[in-house]
Design a protein around this motif. Structure first.
Motif, PDB file in Angstrom:
ATOM      1  N   LEU A 108      10.841  -2.624  -8.306  1.00  0.00           N
ATOM      2  CA  LEU A 108      10.429  -1.349  -7.713  1.00  0.00           C
ATOM      3  C   LEU A 108      11.511  -0.288  -7.893  1.00  0.00           C
ATOM      4  O   LEU A 108      11.205   0.885  -8.141  1.00  0.00           O
ATOM      5  N   ALA A 109      12.768  -0.687  -7.792  1.00  0.00           N
ATOM      6  CA  ALA A 109      13.861   0.262  -8.005  1.00  0.00           C
ATOM      7  C   ALA A 109      13.898   0.737  -9.453  1.00  0.00           C
ATOM      8  O   ALA A 109      14.137   1.923  -9.730  1.00  0.00           O
ATOM      9  N   ARG A 110      13.646  -0.161 -10.390  1.00  0.00           N
ATOM     10  CA  ARG A 110      13.642   0.237 -11.805  1.00  0.00           C
ATOM     11  C   ARG A 110      12.537   1.249 -12.085  1.00  0.00           C
ATOM     12  O   ARG A 110      12.711   2.176 -12.891  1.00  0.00           O
ATOM     13  N   ILE A 111      11.401   1.091 -11.421  1.00  0.00           N
ATOM     14  CA  ILE A 111      10.305   2.042 -11.587  1.00  0.00           C
ATOM     15  C   ILE A 111      10.733   3.427 -11.108  1.00  0.00           C
ATOM     16  O   ILE A 111      10.514   4.439 -11.793  1.00  0.00           O
ATOM     17  N   ARG A 112      11.357   3.488  -9.936  1.00  0.00           N
ATOM     18  CA  ARG A 112      11.771   4.777  -9.386  1.00  0.00           C
ATOM     19  C   ARG A 112      12.930   5.379 -10.183  1.00  0.00           C
ATOM     20  O   ARG A 112      13.022   6.597 -10.328  1.00  0.00           O
ATOM     21  N   LEU A 113      13.817   4.553 -10.687  1.00  0.00           N
ATOM     22  CA  LEU A 113      14.900   5.061 -11.524  1.00  0.00           C
ATOM     23  C   LEU A 113      14.338   5.688 -12.800  1.00  0.00           C
ATOM     24  O   LEU A 113      14.760   6.775 -13.211  1.00  0.00           O
ATOM     25  N   GLU A 171       2.589   4.540 -13.319  1.00  0.00           N
ATOM     26  CA  GLU A 171       3.414   3.514 -12.684  1.00  0.00           C
ATOM     27  C   GLU A 171       2.586   2.448 -11.982  1.00  0.00           C
ATOM     28  O   GLU A 171       3.126   1.398 -11.606  1.00  0.00           O
ATOM     29  N   ARG A 172       1.337   2.699 -11.769  1.00  0.00           N
ATOM     30  CA  ARG A 172       0.541   1.860 -10.869  1.00  0.00           C
ATOM     31  C   ARG A 172       0.510   0.392 -11.290  1.00  0.00           C
ATOM     32  O   ARG A 172       0.677  -0.505 -10.453  1.00  0.00           O
ATOM     33  N   ALA A 180       2.706  -1.293 -13.004  1.00  0.00           N
ATOM     34  CA  ALA A 180       4.020  -1.904 -12.780  1.00  0.00           C
ATOM     35  C   ALA A 180       4.264  -2.146 -11.298  1.00  0.00           C
ATOM     36  O   ALA A 180       4.854  -3.165 -10.910  1.00  0.00           O
ATOM     37  N   VAL A 181       3.828  -1.214 -10.444  1.00  0.00           N
ATOM     38  CA  VAL A 181       3.978  -1.407  -9.002  1.00  0.00           C
ATOM     39  C   VAL A 181       3.138  -2.589  -8.537  1.00  0.00           C
ATOM     40  O   VAL A 181       3.591  -3.432  -7.744  1.00  0.00           O
ATOM     41  N   GLU A 182       1.918  -2.688  -9.018  1.00  0.00           N
ATOM     42  CA  GLU A 182       1.071  -3.830  -8.653  1.00  0.00           C
ATOM     43  C   GLU A 182       1.713  -5.142  -9.072  1.00  0.00           C
ATOM     44  O   GLU A 182       1.685  -6.133  -8.325  1.00  0.00           O
ATOM     45  N   ALA A 183       2.346  -5.164 -10.252  1.00  0.00           N
ATOM     46  CA  ALA A 183       2.983  -6.387 -10.749  1.00  0.00           C
ATOM     47  C   ALA A 183       4.212  -6.766  -9.938  1.00  0.00           C
ATOM     48  O   ALA A 183       4.637  -7.927  -9.975  1.00  0.00           O
ATOM     49  N   ALA A 184       4.774  -5.806  -9.203  1.00  0.00           N
ATOM     50  CA  ALA A 184       5.967  -6.077  -8.398  1.00  0.00           C
ATOM     51  C   ALA A 184       5.632  -6.785  -7.086  1.00  0.00           C
ATOM     52  O   ALA A 184       6.548  -7.164  -6.340  1.00  0.00           O
ATOM     53  N   PHE A 185       4.356  -6.977  -6.798  1.00  0.00           N
ATOM     54  CA  PHE A 185       3.918  -7.669  -5.580  1.00  0.00           C
ATOM     55  C   PHE A 185       3.072  -8.878  -5.968  1.00  0.00           C
ATOM     56  O   PHE A 185       2.049  -8.736  -6.653  1.00  0.00           O
ATOM     57  N   VAL A 186       3.489 -10.051  -5.534  1.00  0.00           N
ATOM     58  CA  VAL A 186       2.773 -11.286  -5.820  1.00  0.00           C
ATOM     59  C   VAL A 186       2.158 -11.796  -4.525  1.00  0.00           C
ATOM     60  O   VAL A 186       2.869 -11.970  -3.511  1.00  0.00           O
ATOM     61  N   GLU A 193       0.819  -1.201   0.000  1.00  0.00           N
ATOM     62  CA  GLU A 193       0.000   0.000   0.000  1.00  0.00           C
ATOM     63  C   GLU A 193       0.858   1.258   0.000  1.00  0.00           C
ATOM     64  O   GLU A 193       0.497   2.263  -0.636  1.00  0.00           O
ATOM     65  N   ALA A 194       1.991   1.219   0.701  1.00  0.00           N
ATOM     66  CA  ALA A 194       2.867   2.391   0.736  1.00  0.00           C
ATOM     67  C   ALA A 194       3.399   2.719  -0.653  1.00  0.00           C
ATOM     68  O   ALA A 194       3.445   3.892  -1.056  1.00  0.00           O
ATOM     69  N   PHE A 195       3.810   1.700  -1.410  1.00  0.00           N
ATOM     70  CA  PHE A 195       4.301   1.943  -2.763  1.00  0.00           C
ATOM     71  C   PHE A 195       3.176   2.396  -3.696  1.00  0.00           C
ATOM     72  O   PHE A 195       3.375   3.284  -4.539  1.00  0.00           O
ATOM     73  N   LEU A 196       2.002   1.796  -3.552  1.00  0.00           N
ATOM     74  CA  LEU A 196       0.884   2.193  -4.402  1.00  0.00           C
ATOM     75  C   LEU A 196       0.446   3.621  -4.096  1.00  0.00           C
ATOM     76  O   LEU A 196       0.074   4.379  -5.010  1.00  0.00           O
ATOM     77  N   ASP A 197       0.483   4.013  -2.827  1.00  0.00           N
ATOM     78  CA  ASP A 197       0.099   5.374  -2.454  1.00  0.00           C
ATOM     79  C   ASP A 197       1.015   6.414  -3.103  1.00  0.00           C
ATOM     80  O   ASP A 197       0.584   7.536  -3.398  1.00  0.00           O
ATOM     81  N   ARG A 198       2.281   6.042  -3.333  1.00  0.00           N
ATOM     82  CA  ARG A 198       3.265   6.985  -3.879  1.00  0.00           C
ATOM     83  C   ARG A 198       3.472   6.808  -5.375  1.00  0.00           C
ATOM     84  O   ARG A 198       4.286   7.509  -5.973  1.00  0.00           O
ATOM     85  N   ALA A 199       2.756   5.876  -5.982  1.00  0.00           N
ATOM     86  CA  ALA A 199       2.934   5.607  -7.409  1.00  0.00           C
ATOM     87  C   ALA A 199       2.247   6.671  -8.251  1.00  0.00           C
ATOM     88  O   ALA A 199       1.144   7.127  -7.938  1.00  0.00           O
ATOM     89  N   LEU A 200       2.916   7.086  -9.323  1.00  0.00           N
ATOM     90  CA  LEU A 200       2.258   7.916 -10.317  1.00  0.00           C
ATOM     91  C   LEU A 200       1.240   7.060 -11.072  1.00  0.00           C
ATOM     92  O   LEU A 200       1.337   5.827 -11.084  1.00  0.00           O
ATOM     93  N   SER A 201       0.285   7.698 -11.692  1.00  0.00           N
ATOM     94  CA  SER A 201      -0.775   6.939 -12.352  1.00  0.00           C
ATOM     95  C   SER A 201      -0.216   5.982 -13.398  1.00  0.00           C
ATOM     96  O   SER A 201      -0.681   4.841 -13.524  1.00  0.00           O
TER      97      SER A 201
END
Length: 268
Positions: free
Chosen positions: A221-226, A198-199, A201-207, A188-196
């Motif tokens: 997650l690091a690749r998304i932020r980079l 990015e969402r 890709a962030v969801e796919a980073a959690f199984v 939830e913390a990553f999703l709360d900070r995700a740009l629209s």
């Protein structure tokens, strides 16, 4: 990535990143091989030979000092060690100041000043510009990564580079996506900070795993932020500190354990 061999023991002692950095950008990432520490700070079987570089984990101070001296023999100077606090603070390794700063990243523009991050599951991120005029290292545990330590590091580097700089990153050994179990609050913390954009890709980073748990892909997650910070040339990210006990220390796996270092600097 290329593994260098310790000529004394014949063991794999440290890793040289395989990334298209300019020739004057030098980097390495240590393993648990090549030192004198023993017990939980030694080799996987507890025998002496561990290259623990952490002074704060309960190892014999004399062993840590000997290990740091061995590391220093491969470097132009002793690294600028940090007191890492899982935040977003960035310091300049070029500054000649006393003490150990509380920060989770450092940058350097002058030759011979070594940026260093210590880890035992968290993600070490090395950065440089394509011109080879500035380097940086960031400690990206999930909290720091979520709060923006990569963006903060690149912003500090950008202040010392051409505004149109092309960035290159290398992701060092960290807990892998099949081993990093987290609670729903991390997702939830990553999703709360995700740009629209990015969402997904962030969801796919959690199984989804056990009830209320997820397996998190720290590398993804690091690749998304980079990418958000303008860095799309990203290399590495193919190791797992938890499952490769022979090569790596892991806090998640062993609790009482050593620390490895991932370092970058500019040559003359």
């Amino acid at each position: 990535m290329t593994t260098r061999i310790d000529p004394t023991t014949g063991a794999a002692a440290w890793i040289v990143p395989d990334w298209p950095a300019p020739a004057r950008v030098r980097a390495l990432s240590t393993t648990r091989f090549g030192g004198v520490s023993a017990g939980p700070y030694g080799l996987a079987d507890g025998e002496p030979g561990g290259l623990n570089l952490g002074t704060h984990v309960g190892d014999d101070p004399a062993a840590v000092a000997a290990n740091r001296a061995r590391l220093a023999s491969q470097l132009p100077a002793m690294p600028r060690w940090l007191e890492q606090v899982h935040g977003c603070g960035v310091v300049t390794a070029d500054d000649d100041v006393a003490g150990v700063p509380r920060a989770d990243a450092s940058v350097a523009t002058a030759p011979g000043h070594v940026c260093a991050i210590m880890t035992a599951d968290c993600l070490p991120v090395l950065l440089c510009n394509a011109a080879g005029t500035v380097v940086g290292a960031a400690h990206a545990g999930w909290r720091g990564l979520c709060d923006g330590v990569i963006e903060a590091t690149l912003a500090r580097m950008a202040a010392n580079a051409d505004p149109s700089a092309q960035w290159v990153a290398w992701l060092g050994p960290a807990i892998g996506p099949d081993a990093f179990e987290v609670g729903v609050e991390v997702r939830e913390a990553f999703l709360d900070r995700a740009l629209s954009e990015e969402r997904a890709a962030v969801e796919a980073a959690f199984v989804a795993g056990a009830p209320g748990k997820y397996l998190a892909n720290l590398y993804a997650l690091a690749r998304i932020r980079l990418a958000r910070a303008g860095c799309t040339q990203v290399h590495g990210g193919d190791a797992c500190t938890v499952t490769d006990a022979d090569r790596f220390y892991s806090y998640r796996r062993d609790r009482t354990t050593g620390r490895m270092a991932t370092l970058v600097w500019l040559a003359d």
